[in-house]
Write an enzyme that holds these catalytic residues in place. Sequence first.
Site, PDB file in Angstrom:
ATOM      1  N   PRO A 119     -16.309  30.304  98.653  1.00  0.00           N
ATOM      2  CG  PRO A 119     -18.610  30.212  98.873  1.00  0.00           C
ATOM      3  CD  PRO A 119     -17.530  30.913  98.137  1.00  0.00           C
TER       4      PRO A 119
ATOM      5  CD  GLU B  76     -39.080  15.553 109.051  1.00  0.00           C
ATOM      6  OE1 GLU B  76     -39.096  16.590 108.380  1.00  0.00           O
ATOM      7  OE2 GLU B  76     -38.288  15.350 109.990  1.00  0.00           O
TER       8      GLU B  76
HETATM    9  P1  ATP Z   1     -11.602  24.276  97.262  1.00  0.00           P
HETATM   10  O1  ATP Z   1     -11.770  25.677  97.750  1.00  0.00           O
HETATM   11  O2  ATP Z   1     -12.252  23.279  98.160  1.00  0.00           O
HETATM   12  O3  ATP Z   1     -10.199  23.923  96.891  1.00  0.00           O
HETATM   13  P2  ATP Z   1     -12.322  24.910  94.531  1.00  0.00           P
HETATM   14  O4  ATP Z   1     -13.098  26.177  94.575  1.00  0.00           O
HETATM   15  O5  ATP Z   1     -10.901  25.013  94.114  1.00  0.00           O
HETATM   16  O6  ATP Z   1     -12.460  24.130  95.919  1.00  0.00           O
HETATM   17  P3  ATP Z   1     -12.545  23.088  92.376  1.00  0.00           P
HETATM   18  O7  ATP Z   1     -11.475  22.190  92.888  1.00  0.00           O
HETATM   19  O8  ATP Z   1     -12.204  23.969  91.231  1.00  0.00           O
HETATM   20  O9  ATP Z   1     -13.111  23.937  93.583  1.00  0.00           O
HETATM   21  O10 ATP Z   1     -13.830  22.232  91.997  1.00  0.00           O
HETATM   22  C1  ATP Z   1     -13.962  20.867  92.330  1.00  0.00           C
HETATM   23  C2  ATP Z   1     -14.770  20.171  91.267  1.00  0.00           C
HETATM   24  O11 ATP Z   1     -16.118  20.658  91.288  1.00  0.00           O
HETATM   25  C3  ATP Z   1     -14.281  20.445  89.867  1.00  0.00           C
HETATM   26  O12 ATP Z   1     -13.352  19.496  89.462  1.00  0.00           O
HETATM   27  C4  ATP Z   1     -15.540  20.378  89.036  1.00  0.00           C
HETATM   28  O13 ATP Z   1     -15.853  19.042  88.703  1.00  0.00           O
HETATM   29  C5  ATP Z   1     -16.621  20.856  89.984  1.00  0.00           C
HETATM   30  N1  ATP Z   1     -16.881  22.313  89.811  1.00  0.00           N
HETATM   31  C6  ATP Z   1     -16.731  23.255  90.754  1.00  0.00           C
HETATM   32  N2  ATP Z   1     -17.083  24.454  90.284  1.00  0.00           N
HETATM   33  C7  ATP Z   1     -17.456  24.273  89.006  1.00  0.00           C
HETATM   34  C8  ATP Z   1     -17.921  25.143  87.994  1.00  0.00           C
HETATM   35  N3  ATP Z   1     -18.058  26.461  88.202  1.00  0.00           N
HETATM   36  N4  ATP Z   1     -18.216  24.609  86.782  1.00  0.00           N
HETATM   37  C9  ATP Z   1     -18.076  23.291  86.558  1.00  0.00           C
HETATM   38  N5  ATP Z   1     -17.647  22.420  87.486  1.00  0.00           N
HETATM   39  C10 ATP Z   1     -17.339  22.888  88.695  1.00  0.00           C
END
Ligand code: ATP
Length: 513
Positions: free
Chosen positions: A106, A333
């Site tokens: 996701p 609610e």
């Molecule tokens: P998308 O599929 O929408 O591109 P993604 O899975 O690549 O999203 P990221 O871009 O890696 O997600 O995460 C966005 C931000 O959310 C990160 O910069 C971080 O701040 C926070 N984040 C997401 N997952 C984590 C995690 N497992 N640990 C720490 N921070 C997280």
Amino acid sequence: MKLEYIVGFAVGSLVFLFIRGVNTLPALLMGALLYLLMTQSGGLRDFGRRKAGAVVGDRPDVTFHDVGGQAVAKRELVEALEFLKDLEHAKALGIRPLKGILLSGPPGTGKTLLAKAAANYTDSVFLSASGSEFIEVYAGLGAQRVRELFQRARKLAREKKKSGAIIFIDEIEVLAGKRGSQVGHLEYDQTLNQLLVEMDGLSLDDDVRILVIGATNRPDLLDPAIQRPGRFDRMVRVDLPDKEGRLEILKMHLRNKPLDKSVDLEALAKETFGLSGAHLESLCNEAAILALRKRAKKVGDEELREALDKVIMGEKLDRRPSETELRRVAVHEAGHAIVAEKVRPGSVAQVTVSPRGNALGYVRHSPQDDRYIYPRETLEEEIDILLAGALAEDVVLGSRSTGASNDFQRALDMAKRIVSYGMSPLGVVDRDTAGPDLLAKATREILKAAEERTLPLIRRYENVLRRIADDLMVKETISGDQLRELLGSASKVAWRWRKLPSNRGKVRSRVEA
Ligand code: ATP
């Protein structure tokens, strides 16, 4: 010749012709039009040749320690990356190079973070692009951008004196969707073919070893060719974090924020079931912003709870409903909250009637444990809770309102799931052949049974429901503990009432524990 010289020469010639009495107005207009066209499309040199992919840096600072939770994904990824770390050993064993890894899960679960951490771990340069950057209406441009991206990765690695490059392609399903399924499919297919050609050409003997990491939320849309061995043959699931993961991520994003002693992060992690890492990051940030607005020195429990509401439900609205509407929302609610607390004791975290996003009020639940499978009873409980709002309006105000339409839709979906998963008295049914009447009847019966279960409960707690609604109108929000206190005292009153000799043997009780 440089663009500036051409422009200078053209302007000079026009001035000369103007002095000689030639009408240069049409030429000037044409020139202005051309200039506008060029600036809109990124300049003459880039006209039609916009590059895909942003260079994020030679080696990102993000490490696997910055990725909270995701223990399995991290382990799988590290295992897959070992060959880049220990190339000689991999060569000696005759290992075929790993060319592509797919991260699927996701949005906001940390796929980009993991890719950056992979680049850091393998001391590689990192280039990132999004699938949509390769999609163009002009045939061949997407394929050209893929070629350029690989060339830039090699060039950058050489410049930075690195032997590895990681190309991260987000939304890879846009670029690598099933061939022939897109509207302008020829262009899409050429782009995907180019990616496959580039990947097939990668070898362990290259001076720059390239690894492509693709991320997708929709692995079902991918062309099977890209998952063939030798291409993206590792698929790493990056799921929503479990409770431990959420706790780790919360701690990570609160590390640089002064926290009040009142904050219970364990409880917060429990209440944030279903939220992604990106949601949790936003929650921590919003809480700090709220603390700043209040001129507080520390981030407290109150700010974190409010930030959680904001992340889940949206921004608080200034819109104030009329007194009559507010009463209806409060009763609605309170109905949800009482039934939720009765069917799942201790599960209500907060009840509020302050409007946020699309909702005029809502109940925030705090699940006891993360849940991944739902037995029939759980789905039925959920339906009871969903119907309770409208039933409470019925009992206290004598009619229902449009405010329950979303609840009904969700209750209906839940009932349909019970039928289609073979949990109804119909047993296992084939939706295609069972006939719509039979399915509709089974669904209706589930909803009717839920109403018959929930209505007596609402009637039994009518007095306390009215009190909770009154409280909500004054305070706007009451916590789960306050709700339980009100319900608890109601139970004690009922118990005392039943104990009175004059009441013995009468109807069981109006207000019962
Ligand atoms: P998308 O599929 O929408 O591109 P993604 O899975 O690549 O999203 P990221 O871009 O890696 O997600 O995460 C966005 C931000 O959310 C990160 O910069 C971080 O701040 C926070 N984040 C997401 N997952 C984590 C995690 N497992 N640990 C720490 N921070 C997280």
